[in-house]
Write an enzyme that holds these catalytic residues in place. Sequence first.
Site, PDB file in Angstrom:
ATOM      1  N   ALA A  51       0.796  -1.230   0.000  1.00 30.48           N
ATOM      2  CA  ALA A  51       0.000   0.000   0.000  1.00 30.48           C
ATOM      3  C   ALA A  51       0.833   1.287   0.000  1.00 30.48           C
ATOM      4  O   ALA A  51       0.632   2.161  -0.856  1.00 30.48           O
ATOM      5  CB  ALA A  51      -0.984  -0.027   1.177  1.00 30.48           C
ATOM      6  N   GLN A 191       4.160 -13.466  -2.095  1.00 30.14           N
ATOM      7  CA  GLN A 191       4.926 -12.300  -1.628  1.00 30.14           C
ATOM      8  C   GLN A 191       5.747 -12.630  -0.380  1.00 30.14           C
ATOM      9  O   GLN A 191       6.784 -12.033  -0.134  1.00 30.14           O
ATOM     10  CB  GLN A 191       3.991 -11.119  -1.325  1.00 30.14           C
ATOM     11  N   ASP A 232      -3.908  -2.679   3.982  1.00 23.88           N
ATOM     12  CA  ASP A 232      -4.114  -1.895   2.757  1.00 23.88           C
ATOM     13  C   ASP A 232      -5.143  -0.798   2.950  1.00 23.88           C
ATOM     14  O   ASP A 232      -5.144   0.212   2.245  1.00 23.88           O
ATOM     15  CB  ASP A 232      -4.538  -2.805   1.603  1.00 23.88           C
ATOM     16  N   ASN A 242      -6.189  -6.589   4.397  1.00 20.79           N
ATOM     17  CA  ASN A 242      -4.798  -6.924   4.060  1.00 20.79           C
ATOM     18  C   ASN A 242      -4.825  -8.153   3.150  1.00 20.79           C
ATOM     19  O   ASN A 242      -5.897  -8.692   2.831  1.00 20.79           O
ATOM     20  CB  ASN A 242      -3.987  -7.183   5.336  1.00 20.79           C
TER      21      ASN A 242
HETATM   22  O1  MRU Z   1      -1.075  -7.335  -3.390  1.00 21.44           O
HETATM   23  P1  MRU Z   1       0.028  -6.671  -2.614  1.00 21.44           P
HETATM   24  O2  MRU Z   1       1.325  -7.386  -2.696  1.00 21.44           O
HETATM   25  O3  MRU Z   1       0.140  -5.206  -2.950  1.00 21.44           O
HETATM   26  O4  MRU Z   1      -0.466  -6.757  -1.099  1.00 21.44           O
HETATM   27  C1  MRU Z   1       0.312  -6.132  -0.111  1.00 21.44           C
HETATM   28  C2  MRU Z   1      -0.188  -6.331   1.260  1.00 21.44           C
HETATM   29  O5  MRU Z   1      -1.200  -6.949   1.493  1.00 21.44           O
HETATM   30  C3  MRU Z   1       0.583  -5.636   2.358  1.00 21.44           C
HETATM   31  O6  MRU Z   1       0.511  -6.370   3.545  1.00 21.44           O
HETATM   32  C4  MRU Z   1      -0.007  -4.242   2.601  1.00 21.44           C
HETATM   33  O7  MRU Z   1      -0.088  -3.532   1.403  1.00 21.44           O
HETATM   34  C5  MRU Z   1       0.774  -3.479   3.587  1.00 21.44           C
HETATM   35  S1  MRU Z   1       2.352  -2.961   2.979  1.00 21.44           S
HETATM   36  C6  MRU Z   1       3.099  -2.088   4.217  1.00 21.44           C
END
Ligand code: MRU
Length: 340
Positions: A51, A191, A232, A242
């Site tokens: 995010a 991820q 997010d 999230n």
């Molecule tokens: O789909 P992504 O990889 O963008 O998802 C990211 C997440 O869910 C993270 O945990 C969230 O964005 C927090 S990042 C500090």
Amino acid sequence: MISALDWIGDAPTGFLRLLDQTRLPEEHVHLDCHDVPTLWQAIKRLSVRGAPAIGIAAAYGCVLAARAGGPGLGPGADHLATSRPTAVNLFWALDRMRRVPSPTPQALLQEARAIHEEDRAMCRAIGEHAFAALQQISAWNPSGDRRILTHCNAGALATGGIGTATAPIYVAHERGLRPRVFADETRPLLQGGRLTAYELARAGVEVTLICDSMAAQVMREGRVAAVITGADRIAANGDAANKIGTYGLAVLAQHHRVPFLVAAPSTTFDLTCPDALSIPIEQRDAAEVTHPLGRCAAPRGVSVYNPAFDVTPAALITALVTERGVIQPVSREAVAQHLA
Ligand code: MRU
């Protein structure tokens, strides 16, 4: 610390350089964005993700948008807003960029750099607060056997600094405390394995990778002192969106009496969302589920449901940690007071 993104050069001719996260951990290659369509694609396909990093990238994208001409930031900024729906930092950053009084590329670059720098500082402050909170709220002894478990990547790769969920881990590591981490691999796009395990190991932090389905067992074995994730979008009542799988982890944590913390900057709160029901959940391509790492793993034509995020109810969150401090217990009133 590994950097997810950097602006290279000046406002009239410079560009946004992303570390292409779709290629990690095997290849450390950059993707240079000289125009909005290239950046839009990069956000959509998760070359830059997380995010806060999406918000920072969009802010720099406004410099590219302004250079392309048109009124104000031009249609480019509006286009960037359509790239991903859940991370509110994207919309927060674009709103802030739209408020720059005379939006020349130079003025916009200055604002984008300020957003980037502020995020770096917020990550650091989250790290300090979460480091203290984890020791107060949980049985975490940063040099002990019981570990922190995290999901997805809320690390340096997702922010302008030392991450949010990873921030207390980096703080402990900097203090020579040898923190140990379980990283959920985080299906479908991995991820946790590709990014969190990579960046922690690269920084010298001891990390053990587990499949998402192993979290219950490691909790049952008493190996987890606390779970900490990023977010997010956090609704006014503390419900936190999230990466898909976070909600399940919170249910498991409650069953095993493991504290569950969510770490996020104040830019991740969306007080226009009263609760979970009004948070938009991104739906992604079926191929992410049927073709993990590009290899076919499901029968052709099978029906797939692929929500990229879920929402953890506030009732399952032991504490929310922001750059301002700790919200515990989590309630609508406590969130409002914290952000006031
Ligand atoms: O789909 P992504 O990889 O963008 O998802 C990211 C997440 O869910 C993270 O945990 C969230 O964005 C927090 S990042 C500090």
